[in-house]
Design a protein around this motif. Sequence first.
Motif, PDB file in Angstrom:
ATOM      1  N   UNK A  18     -26.908  -9.366 -13.082  1.00  0.00           N
ATOM      2  CA  UNK A  18     -26.536  -8.239 -12.212  1.00  0.00           C
ATOM      3  C   UNK A  18     -26.875  -8.854 -10.774  1.00  0.00           C
ATOM      4  N   UNK A  19     -27.766  -9.548 -10.545  1.00  0.00           N
ATOM      5  CA  UNK A  19     -27.960 -10.288  -9.057  1.00  0.00           C
ATOM      6  C   UNK A  19     -27.503 -11.569  -8.887  1.00  0.00           C
ATOM      7  N   UNK A  20     -27.144 -11.909  -7.690  1.00  0.00           N
ATOM      8  CA  UNK A  20     -26.583 -12.980  -7.799  1.00  0.00           C
ATOM      9  C   UNK A  20     -26.043 -13.461  -6.498  1.00  0.00           C
ATOM     10  N   UNK A  21     -25.353 -14.555  -6.153  1.00  0.00           N
ATOM     11  CA  UNK A  21     -24.762 -15.006  -4.837  1.00  0.00           C
ATOM     12  C   UNK A  21     -24.368 -14.038  -4.232  1.00  0.00           C
ATOM     13  N   UNK A  22     -23.215 -13.295  -5.016  1.00  0.00           N
ATOM     14  CA  UNK A  22     -22.345 -12.095  -4.541  1.00  0.00           C
ATOM     15  C   UNK A  22     -23.204 -11.068  -4.029  1.00  0.00           C
ATOM     16  N   UNK A  23     -24.260 -10.692  -4.561  1.00  0.00           N
ATOM     17  CA  UNK A  23     -25.395  -9.821  -3.928  1.00  0.00           C
ATOM     18  C   UNK A  23     -25.701 -10.074  -2.461  1.00  0.00           C
ATOM     19  N   UNK A  24     -26.093 -11.464  -2.531  1.00  0.00           N
ATOM     20  CA  UNK A  24     -26.601 -12.177  -1.047  1.00  0.00           C
ATOM     21  C   UNK A  24     -25.578 -12.069  -0.308  1.00  0.00           C
ATOM     22  N   UNK A  25     -24.284 -12.711  -0.657  1.00  0.00           N
ATOM     23  CA  UNK A  25     -23.156 -12.472   0.441  1.00  0.00           C
ATOM     24  C   UNK A  25     -22.803 -11.281   0.871  1.00  0.00           C
ATOM     25  N   UNK A  26     -23.053 -10.231  -0.012  1.00  0.00           N
ATOM     26  CA  UNK A  26     -22.537  -8.833   0.432  1.00  0.00           C
ATOM     27  C   UNK A  26     -23.533  -8.034   1.417  1.00  0.00           C
ATOM     28  N   UNK A  27     -24.472  -9.034   1.493  1.00  0.00           N
ATOM     29  CA  UNK A  27     -25.385  -8.596   2.755  1.00  0.00           C
ATOM     30  C   UNK A  27     -26.350  -7.452   2.221  1.00  0.00           C
ATOM     31  N   UNK A  28     -26.292  -7.131   0.639  1.00  0.00           N
ATOM     32  CA  UNK A  28     -27.387  -5.946   0.116  1.00  0.00           C
ATOM     33  C   UNK A  28     -28.747  -6.443   0.358  1.00  0.00           C
ATOM     34  N   UNK A  29     -28.970  -7.788   0.398  1.00  0.00           N
ATOM     35  CA  UNK A  29     -30.419  -8.257   0.528  1.00  0.00           C
ATOM     36  C   UNK A  29     -30.336  -9.430   1.467  1.00  0.00           C
ATOM     37  N   UNK A  30     -31.682  -9.418   2.086  1.00  0.00           N
ATOM     38  CA  UNK A  30     -31.572 -10.384   3.091  1.00  0.00           C
ATOM     39  C   UNK A  30     -32.111 -11.874   2.995  1.00  0.00           C
ATOM     40  N   UNK A  31     -32.768 -12.164   1.691  1.00  0.00           N
ATOM     41  CA  UNK A  31     -33.325 -13.488   1.360  1.00  0.00           C
ATOM     42  C   UNK A  31     -32.575 -13.706  -0.049  1.00  0.00           C
ATOM     43  N   UNK A  32     -32.441 -15.303  -0.099  1.00  0.00           N
ATOM     44  CA  UNK A  32     -32.045 -15.734  -1.487  1.00  0.00           C
ATOM     45  C   UNK A  32     -33.005 -15.284  -2.416  1.00  0.00           C
ATOM     46  N   UNK A  33     -34.252 -15.341  -2.046  1.00  0.00           N
ATOM     47  CA  UNK A  33     -35.282 -15.222  -3.078  1.00  0.00           C
ATOM     48  C   UNK A  33     -35.215 -13.847  -3.837  1.00  0.00           C
TER      49      UNK A  33
END
Lengths: 183, 306
Positions: B64-79
């Motif tokens: 469910x989590x991945x690059x898209x989640x990161x690029x959407x700005x929902x999380x601040x870190x790739x970790x």
Amino acid sequence: MKDGQRVRDLEWLDLDPDAGDAEVIAECRRRLTLYAGDHPAIYSLMSEEERHRMLARIDGILSRLKKPDSGPPLSSTPVVEDSAEGVPAAPDSEAGPAPDPATSPGDFLRYLRRSCGMDLREISAETKVSERQLEAIEEEDFSALPAPVFVRGFIIAVARALKVEKPEELAGIYLEKIAGGGS
Amino acid sequence: MSRVKADHQPMIYAVGGGKGGVGKSVIAANLGAALALLGRRVVLFDADLGGANLHTFLGMSSPALGIGTFLSGKVGRLDEVAVDTSVESLRLISGAGAGLETANLKYAQKSKILRHLRKLDADEVILDIGAGSSFNVLDFFLAADQGILVLVPEPTSVENAYHFLKSAFYRTMKDTEPKGQIRQILSRVRGELEARGIHSPRELVEQISREDLEAGMSLERSLKAFRPGVLINRVREPGDRRLGDDVSLACRDYFGTGVSALGSLDYDSLVHQSIVRRRPILELFPGTAFARGIMSLGERLLRGSG
């Protein structure tokens, strides 16, 4: 001037500045095989013209090797007689008198090889020229040989392996014979 | 390559090769598992946007989590989008579910990802960059500390690999400072290559050095860092093993810069089985030729002798 060229040659071959002729020859031979023709590792990398330029460059490096101290040619065996063009004649052997390199360079190479006690496989291993092509060189079967620019490299490699004193000269004789449409 | 990194930044590898179907993903997934088995904390990053399926090689459904989640700005870190896999110490950042629009990353998005890759809490990061020689693919490859170019002993693969290398080489040249100056000389000189007798990239760099010593030196510095490794996959004939060394030699002559030979991996029918069963081959058949080859590649990379 000559030293500068030597430095450039060594740099081009990725060799240390104090590398000896043997290393230069070994590096050139690896490349002669690589750029000789349809080598799978260079497929689509360069144009035919670029490939020929690579070969010409390697040829140039080989021809600049001056070899007065490369060990006397076959010094441990008696030399029959110096032939014309500075190519040394072969030593005496059970095979009879040495063929004249000026008229029969292929026979001459075969004679030398046999008198060194080497077979085609050994020469091939050392020069990376295929046994089939070595045979064609000795037979002077020009139709079985690639373009002269490669043949020149082959002859030089073989002549060096057989400790001919002036390999370039022998290569020159050979190429002239090809140009004359020998066979 | 140097393995000394500042501030415990991870070492970043990029697995590419121009051609599809040469085994990049299976190699990336299993190399990740190998480095984890060797005691490293590893993150696999599926940069094959638009064709991401590293999760499948690891037996996971699309996370469910991945690059898209990161690029959407929902999380601040790739970790935060790196999920655990069945292999201990191996995490995955999935490219799946990233949305169709991320298949073509914008420049700002790409820069953001590249910046954050360095901040990952890991020892080793492996990017699976997918096929082709598009700018996105090239930039991920060039951003890595060690590029791994996968080839199979077939002319089509050799051809695509050389196209990839040439594209990467020119992209490196164009991105070298002073950019304006270098690009100007490049466009001027390229028009008259034939007339000047310039044929290979190596001669091109030599010519630029003659025209502008400073630009030439700067180019030589940045091209020195361009040292991808070549890995030959699916070797069936003993002679194919030499392909890497021969490609490396030809590249040295042609580009004037080193492409190192990273060795070879034998053809192994069990690789296919492991893909069908969706497990790393290291887990299923650790003793098989491919698995041993991957382990030894991992060891060599960790020694920094790749």
